[in-house]
Enzyme design. Structure first.
Site, PDB file in Angstrom:
ATOM      1  N   SER A 137      -7.589 -23.841  15.538  1.00  0.00           N
ATOM      2  CA  SER A 137      -8.446 -23.297  14.479  1.00  0.00           C
ATOM      3  C   SER A 137      -9.170 -22.087  15.044  1.00  0.00           C
ATOM      4  O   SER A 137      -9.353 -21.975  16.262  1.00  0.00           O
ATOM      5  CB  SER A 137      -9.475 -24.349  14.038  1.00  0.00           C
ATOM      6  N   TYR A 150     -16.421 -30.990  15.073  1.00  0.00           N
ATOM      7  CA  TYR A 150     -15.113 -30.391  14.811  1.00  0.00           C
ATOM      8  C   TYR A 150     -14.869 -29.219  15.765  1.00  0.00           C
ATOM      9  O   TYR A 150     -13.799 -29.115  16.378  1.00  0.00           O
ATOM     10  CB  TYR A 150     -15.019 -29.922  13.361  1.00  0.00           C
TER      11      TYR A 150
END
Length: 235
Positions: A137, A150
């Site tokens: 990501s 996260y």
């Protein structure tokens, strides 16, 4: 350019979103796809389209990870590509996270990548070829409010794959990491296809094309890192 015809590719998190789009695109390029997910019903539908192998498994489980690679080798007799795509996330203020949520996110995003690589790498080393692609990501490279767990998991996944790249490159094995920005998927229990997301987010197929790009690089080339954003997203 590397020809993907008859290349055997494991794709985790294949039942939805980026994983599904990647599995479909690789099958169109002639690859033999091993689709992995915990959702049997969605895998059945996918493998009818890819004409490949489906394995219902949890990437967080060591025995399941072993089974995924062993079954792939048993069924196809080879393994060329590992796509570590399975991932989860949620967003909250740090003090409002449950410890169980930390475990869920780190188990899937970091431990899942570790386990599949741990099993696949000895085979790749023996063959002196293979390609691991991690779907990380853009938050592997930055931090933001409400993204503590996260973001930490994606930094950890990126570090794991970056270190692994240095370990396996002398053995002829490639490791690439793709860093998507906003993608219109089921991530964090959202439902894709909303009118606003269509204006501001990439599609899973966009990330699948990035996977294809790094896999089709010539044999003497490795794309170490590739970051993608929708043009509307500030970086």
């Amino acid at each position: 350019m590397t020809d993907l015809t008859n290349q055997v590719a494991i794709v985790t998190g294949a039942s939805r979103g980026i994983g599904r789009a990647t599995a479909l695109l690789l099958a169109l390029q002639g690859a033999k796809v091993v689709a992995v997910s915990r959702s049997e019903a969605e895998l059945t539908d996918l493998t009818q389209k890819t004409q490949g192998l489906s394995i219902v498994a949890d990437v967080c489980d060591e025995a399941d990870a072993q089974h995924i690679v062993e079954e792939t080798l048993r069924y196809y007799g080879r393994l060329d590509i590992l796509i570590c795509n399975a991932g989860v996330g949620s967003f909250n203020e740090l003090e409002n996270y449950a410890v169980e949520e930390w475990d869920r996110i780190f188990d899937t995003n970091v431990k899942g990548t570790f386990l599949l690589c741990k099993v696949a790498v000895p085979h790749f080393k023996q063959e002196r070829k293979g390609h691991i692609v991690g779907i990380a990501s853009d938050v592997s490279k930055r931090t933001f409010a409400h993204g503590t767990i996260y973001g930490a998991s994606k930094f950890a996944q990126d570090a794991l794959l970056g270190s692994l790249r240095k370990e396996v490159r002398p053995h002829g094995v490639k490791v690439s990491v793709i860093y998507p920005g906003l993608v219109d998927t089921y991530f964090d229990d959202s439902k894709p296809g909303g009118a606003e997301a269509e204006k501001t987010h990439m599609r899973p197929a966009d990330i699948a094309q990035a996977v294809r790009y790094v896999l089709e690089a010539p044999a003497h080339v490795v794309v170490d890192e590739l970051m993608l954003h929708p043009v509307t997203q500030e970086w």
